[in-house]
Design a protein around this motif. Structure first.
Motif, mmCIF file in Angstrom:
data_model
loop_
_atom_site.group_PDB
_atom_site.id
_atom_site.type_symbol
_atom_site.label_atom_id
_atom_site.label_comp_id
_atom_site.label_asym_id
_atom_site.label_seq_id
_atom_site.Cartn_x
_atom_site.Cartn_y
_atom_site.Cartn_z
ATOM 1 N N VAL A 1 49.702 5.313 66.228
ATOM 2 C CA VAL A 1 49.790 5.947 67.550
ATOM 3 C C VAL A 1 50.848 5.204 68.356
ATOM 4 C CG1 VAL A 1 48.586 6.521 69.680
ATOM 5 C CG2 VAL A 1 47.383 6.721 67.505
ATOM 6 N N LEU A 2 51.927 5.908 68.678
ATOM 7 C CA LEU A 2 52.978 5.359 69.536
ATOM 8 C C LEU A 2 52.640 5.712 70.984
ATOM 9 C CD1 LEU A 2 56.060 6.636 67.501
ATOM 10 C CD2 LEU A 2 55.220 4.304 67.528
ATOM 11 N N ALA A 3 53.062 4.849 71.912
ATOM 12 C CA ALA A 3 52.813 5.134 73.330
ATOM 13 C C ALA A 3 54.010 4.698 74.165
ATOM 14 C CB ALA A 3 51.565 4.395 73.811
ATOM 15 N N PHE A 4 54.351 5.496 75.163
ATOM 16 C CA PHE A 4 55.280 5.044 76.203
ATOM 17 C C PHE A 4 54.461 4.192 77.168
ATOM 18 C CE2 PHE A 4 57.467 9.118 75.058
ATOM 19 C CZ PHE A 4 58.720 8.590 74.762
ATOM 20 N N LEU B 1 50.237 8.316 75.518
ATOM 21 C CA LEU B 1 50.243 8.340 74.062
ATOM 22 C C LEU B 1 51.099 9.484 73.528
ATOM 23 C CD1 LEU B 1 46.521 7.646 73.065
ATOM 24 C CD2 LEU B 1 48.313 6.017 73.667
ATOM 25 N N MET B 2 51.689 9.237 72.360
ATOM 26 C CA MET B 2 52.457 10.284 71.678
ATOM 27 C C MET B 2 51.580 10.939 70.611
ATOM 28 S SD MET B 2 56.175 8.477 71.345
ATOM 29 C CE MET B 2 56.496 6.987 72.295
ATOM 30 N N ALA C 1 41.579 14.594 69.867
ATOM 31 C CA ALA C 1 41.650 14.178 71.280
ATOM 32 C C ALA C 1 40.659 13.066 71.608
ATOM 33 C CB ALA C 1 41.407 15.380 72.184
ATOM 34 N N GLU C 2 39.439 13.153 71.051
ATOM 35 C CA GLU C 2 38.405 12.158 71.353
ATOM 36 C C GLU C 2 38.775 10.785 70.780
ATOM 37 O OE1 GLU C 2 35.359 9.987 72.555
ATOM 38 O OE2 GLU C 2 35.946 11.952 73.354
ATOM 39 N N LEU C 3 39.296 10.779 69.548
ATOM 40 C CA LEU C 3 39.707 9.517 68.922
ATOM 41 C C LEU C 3 40.900 8.908 69.671
ATOM 42 C CD1 LEU C 3 38.996 7.604 66.609
ATOM 43 C CD2 LEU C 3 40.535 8.880 65.145
ATOM 44 N N LEU C 4 41.830 9.767 70.105
ATOM 45 C CA LEU C 4 42.984 9.278 70.881
ATOM 46 C C LEU C 4 42.538 8.648 72.194
ATOM 47 C CD1 LEU C 4 45.776 11.978 70.409
ATOM 48 C CD2 LEU C 4 45.857 9.588 69.704
ATOM 49 N N ARG C 5 41.559 9.262 72.838
ATOM 50 C CA ARG C 5 41.034 8.705 74.093
ATOM 51 C C ARG C 5 40.429 7.315 73.835
ATOM 52 N NH1 ARG C 5 36.592 7.860 76.396
ATOM 53 N NH2 ARG C 5 35.369 8.808 74.723
ATOM 54 N N GLN C 6 39.714 7.192 72.713
ATOM 55 C CA GLN C 6 39.111 5.911 72.332
ATOM 56 C C GLN C 6 40.192 4.849 72.076
ATOM 57 O OE1 GLN C 6 36.449 6.474 69.001
ATOM 58 N NE2 GLN C 6 35.965 4.297 68.878
ATOM 59 N N VAL C 7 41.254 5.247 71.369
ATOM 60 C CA VAL C 7 42.367 4.323 71.091
ATOM 61 C C VAL C 7 43.000 3.846 72.398
ATOM 62 C CG1 VAL C 7 44.707 4.176 70.103
ATOM 63 C CG2 VAL C 7 42.852 5.221 68.780
ATOM 64 N N GLU C 8 43.207 4.782 73.320
ATOM 65 C CA GLU C 8 43.813 4.409 74.603
ATOM 66 C C GLU C 8 42.912 3.459 75.392
ATOM 67 O OE1 GLU C 8 45.595 6.373 78.707
ATOM 68 O OE2 GLU C 8 45.434 7.633 76.928
ATOM 69 N N LYS D 1 56.957 -3.032 78.667
ATOM 70 C CA LYS D 1 57.662 -1.789 79.029
ATOM 71 C C LYS D 1 58.465 -1.317 77.831
ATOM 72 C CE LYS D 1 59.312 -1.438 83.331
ATOM 73 N NZ LYS D 1 59.955 -1.689 84.634
ATOM 74 N N GLY D 2 58.239 -0.067 77.436
ATOM 75 C CA GLY D 2 58.957 0.466 76.283
ATOM 76 C C GLY D 2 58.030 1.322 75.463
ATOM 77 N N VAL D 3 58.180 1.248 74.145
ATOM 78 C CA VAL D 3 57.271 1.938 73.233
ATOM 79 C C VAL D 3 56.380 0.901 72.571
ATOM 80 C CG1 VAL D 3 57.083 3.269 71.079
ATOM 81 C CG2 VAL D 3 58.813 3.877 72.772
ATOM 82 N N LEU D 4 55.077 1.104 72.631
ATOM 83 C CA LEU D 4 54.148 0.238 71.907
ATOM 84 C C LEU D 4 53.615 1.027 70.715
ATOM 85 C CD1 LEU D 4 52.652 -2.480 71.709
ATOM 86 C CD2 LEU D 4 50.818 -1.474 73.071
ATOM 87 N N TYR D 5 53.808 0.434 69.537
ATOM 88 C CA TYR D 5 53.377 1.045 68.278
ATOM 89 C C TYR D 5 52.058 0.400 67.875
ATOM 90 C CZ TYR D 5 53.721 1.418 63.047
ATOM 91 O OH TYR D 5 53.504 1.625 61.710
ATOM 92 N N THR D 6 51.013 1.203 67.716
ATOM 93 C CA THR D 6 49.727 0.674 67.259
ATOM 94 C C THR D 6 49.432 1.231 65.875
ATOM 95 O OG1 THR D 6 48.940 0.635 69.545
ATOM 96 C CG2 THR D 6 47.276 0.404 67.834
#
Length: 420
Positions: free
Chosen positions: A195-198, A206-207, A239-246, A265-270
C-alpha cells in the motif's frame, strides 16, 4: 512548468509517462534516465546521488518541480540540499527516509508505536546472530539492515539456509556495508500486498493497493529479485482492510515521525503480510515502489503534479484523490541469469506496434545505432490494462509475446493469486 525526475529505471519511466499527461507540464528532464525515457523526456547525464550537480542543473534550467525516484538519492540527502536552496522537490528528507535506509531503525519506530510487525532482533556479531537462529528455528527471515536493491532479504526454510544467509551478508559482505548489521525476524504466514500513500507530514492519502512478485520463478520459487511483476488493485485488500492499514500502521508512523522532528513528506511504501491476525508490516520504503508504480500510477486519475505539490505545501487534505476503474498487470522481462550475473548488449525486438492497452516501461535498456539493447537485469516492464484483472493480464501477456531478446525470461503467473 518544467519538471525533473531523478532516476533511471522502470519506475521513473512510469513517473515520466504520468507527468507527461499533465496539462501543466511543458518539459520533462530525467537524470540520468534511460533509452526508453529518452523518447518522452530529455535525459541528463547526472547520477542520482550527485546532489549539488542536480541542484545546479535545476537552478540553471529554472525547473519548477523535482520528483525523486530512487532511495539512493533520498539517503544522499537530495531533498535536504534542495530545500536549503529553496528548490521545490517531492520526497522525504534524509532523516525521514531512514525508515527505508535502516531496517533496524524502522523496526524500532514500529515497536515504540505499537505498529503490528514480525518479532525480531538485530545483530552486529555473526556468532550472536547464529545463536539466535538456532534458538528460534526455521523458517526464519534474515535481512541486511541497509539498502540492497530489494535483494537483501532471505526467507530461509531451513537452519542451514539461515546460517548461510547470515555468513553471506555479514562475513562475505554480499551487500557491502548494508550487511554490517542484520535484522532477524519471525517468518510470517500469509499473502503479501503493498500500500503506497501520499503523505504531507500529517495528512495521509492511500493509493490503490498492489501485489509484487519477488521470487524469480512461477509459484514464488527461486531467489528474491527486485520484483518480477505486479498487479493492481488487490481484491483481497478491500476498503475495510485499507482503513485498518491507515489507522493501525500508516497514521501512527506519520505521527511518530512528526513527533521526532523528522516529518515524513512524500510517498510512504508499506509492504504488508496479510496474516491471520491482520495486516503486519514487512518493510517500509521511502518512495514509489518498483515495479508497483508501473501499475498504480496508470490508475491514478488525479494529476500527479497536483498531488506532488499538495504534499510539498502541506495541503494534501484539500485534494480529492481520484482513481480510474479497471486494473493493471505488469510483467517484468529479465535478462538471462538474473538475479545472478547477466549479459548486456542483447538486441531487443518487437517494441513497435504494441496494442493501445499495453504500455512498456524501460528498466535496463540503452540505444546503440538506433537499436534498443539490454543494459540491466530487469530489462522491460510490460503493463497491460483492462476493465478487470483478467483482461489486464491477457493484455500484458499479449504484449510480452511480441517482444524478444536473447535469454529473456519472465513469470507467467502474475496476478494468478487474485484470479484463483
Amino acid at each position: 512548468m518544467k519538471v525533473l525526475v531523478i532516476g533511471s529505471g522502470g519506475r521513473e519511466h512510469a513517473m515520466v509517462w504520468k507527468l507527461a499527461q499533465s496539462p501543466r507540464v511543458e518539459k520533462i528532464y530525467c537524470a540520468p534516465g534511460n533509452a526508453g525515457i529518452a523518447q518522452i523526456a530529455e535525459c541528463v547525464a547526472i547520477s542520482v546521488d550527485a546532489v549539488e550537480q542536480l541542484a545546479d542543473f535545476v537552478e540553471r534550467e529554472q525547473i519548477d518541480l523535482t520528483v525523486v525516484g530512487p532511495e539512493a538519492a533520498l539517503l544522499a540527502g537530495v531533498v535536504d540540499f534542495f530545500e536549503e536552496r529553496g528548490l521545490r522537490i517531492f520526497g522525504p528528507r534524509r532523516e525521514a527516509a531512514l525508515l527505508e535506509g535502516s531496517k533496524a531503525y524502522a523496526k524500532a519506530v514500529m515497536m515504540a508505536n505499537k505498529v503490528p510487525t514480525a518479532e525480531y532482533q538485530t545483530f552486529t556479531k555473526v556468532e550472536e546472530a547464529l545463536r539466535y537462529i538456532r534458538e528460534k528455528g526455521a523458517p526464519i527471515v534474515v535481512k541486511a539492515d541497509g539498502l540492497a536493491a530489494g535483494k537483501g532479504v532471505v526467507v530461509a526454510q531451513t537452519l542451514t539456509e539461515a546460517e548461510a544467509a547470515v555468513r553471506s551478508i555479514m562475513q562475505d559482505k554480499s551487500f557491502g556495508e548494508a550487511g554490517s548489521q542484520v535484522v532477524i525476524e519471525e517468518f510470517l504466514q500469509g499473502e503479501e500486498a503493498t500500500v503506497l500513500a501520499f503523505v504531507d507530514g500529517k495528512t495521509v492519502k492511500l493509493m490503490v493497493p498492489s501485489q509484487d512478485h519477488k521470487q524469480v520463478f512461477d509459484g514464488d520459487k527461486g531467489p528474491n529479485t527486485g520484483g518480477m511483476g505486479t498487479y493492481a488493485p488487490v481484491p483481497k485488500v478491500g476498503a475495510e482492510l485499507l482503513r485498518q492499514v491507515e489507522e493501525t500502521i500508516v497514521q501512527p508512523i506519520v505521527r511518530a515521525m512528526a513527533a521526532k522532528g523528522t516529518p515524513y513528506k512524500g510517498v510512504l511504501y508499506t509492504g504488508l503480510m496479510l496474516t491471520g491476525q491482520g495486516p503486519k508490516v514487512i518493510e517500509f520504503n521511502a518512495r514509489f515502489g518498483d515495479p508497483e508504480t508501473q501499475v498504480v500510477l496508470p490508475l491514478l486519475e488525479t494529476d500527479l503534479v497536483d498531488a506532488a505539490e499538495a504534499v510539498i505545501d502541506g495541503k494534501l487534505a484539500s485534494i480529492d484523490l481520484k482513481w480510474k476503474n479497471g486494473a493493471a498487470v505488469c510483467v517484468v522481462l529479465a535478462a538471462k541469469g538474473y538475479p545472478g550475473p547477466y549479459p548486456k548488449g542483447d538486441r531487443i525486438e518487437g517494441l513497435d506496434g504494441l496494442p493501445d492497452n499495453v504500455a512498456v516501461f524501460h528498466a535496463g535498456t540503452e540505444k546503440k545505432e538506433g537499436q534498443f539493447q539490454t543494459n540491466g537485469g530487469r530489462v522491460l516492464n510490460v503493463v497491460g490494462f483492462g476493465a478487470d484483472l483478467r483482461q489486464a493480464k491477457e493484455a500484458a501477456y499479449r504484449g510480452v509475446e511480441q517482444i524478444r531478446f536473447d535469454g529473456m525470461h519472465y513469470r507467467t503467473d502474475i496476478s494468478d493469486k487474485a484470479l484463483q
